[in-house]
Design an enzyme around this catalytic site. Structure first.
Site: not given
Ligand code: AMP
Length: 203
Positions: A88, A137
């Site tokens: 990310r 969520r």
């Molecule tokens: P997602 O389900 O991929 O949208 O992730 C949900 C949340 O998890 C994000 O908004 C971040 O707070 C955290 N997160 C997930 N993957 C990452 C990553 N690779 N780097 C930093 N934070 C992450």
């Protein structure tokens, strides 16, 4: 087959990575899911990241890199994997390159390709808000949604250029029916010779 799914929150990359993972028989690695599980189980990691996630901010790179390093060291990734939500940041992408060059860690010849799901912001906001209501969520309420999109633009969108410069990016239009987008992805991978390969790198 070592793929990264890239796209803004709400672009459907989780749904698409999940479908493709089933068809290819390689694990899907979703860092968001891993973190949400850690929060649910109130592990030390979960307690550390809960507030950050609820605010729509990114968890620090060091924590994410440690998490992904451990996950890629498990034997089920030897045949390949689909990454959803990692990398990310450019720092995470560079570290992923280094990890994949480490002998014994999930194959040592790098990523196969990066699928970039393209969806306009107006569509994303609507999708994210309805997901927040349906799945309850905490990170998908309106103010968090807008913050997640801002963070995406600032920290994650630069990865598009990063991977495009390496000739690895496959752009896919992410607006439409789930099945239609699945077809676009499969065709795009096949036309690049990716879907038929089992482990070779694609230029
Ligand atoms: P997602 O389900 O991929 O949208 O992730 C949900 C949340 O998890 C994000 O908004 C971040 O707070 C955290 N997160 C997930 N993957 C990452 C990553 N690779 N780097 C930093 N934070 C992450």
């Amino acid at each position: 087959m070592r793929l990264v799914f890239l796209g803004p929150p709400g672009s459907g990359k989780g749904t698409q990575a999940n479908a493709l993972s089933g068809r290819l028989g390689v694990p899907m690695i979703s860092t968001g899911e891993m973190l949400r599980a850690a929060v649910r189980q109130a592990t030390p990691l979960g307690m550390q990241v809960k507030a950050t996630m609820e605010a729509g901010e990114l968890v620090p790179d060091e924590l994410m890199i440690a998490l992904i390093r451990e996950r890629l060291s498990r034997p089920d990734t030897q045949r390949g994997f689909l990454l959803d939500g990692f990398p990310r940041t450019v720092a995470q992408a560079k570290e992923l390159d280094r990890l994949l060059a480490t002998p014994g860690l999930a194959g040592s010849d790098g990523l196969t390709a990066v699928v970039n799901l393209d969806v306009p912001e107006a569509v994303l906001v609507g999708r994210l808000e309805s997901r927040g209501v349906q799945e309850q969520r905490a990170d998908d309420n309106r103010s968090t949604v807008l913050e997640r999109l801002r963070v995406y633009r600032e920290k994650t969108a630069p990865l598009i250029g990063f991977y495009r410069n390496r000739g690895m990016l496959i752009d896919v239009d992410g607006v439409g029916e789930v099945g239609e987008i699945e077809k676009r992805i499969t065709e795009a991978l096949a036309s690049r010779g990716v879907a038929r390969k089992t482990g070779g790198a694609v230029a």
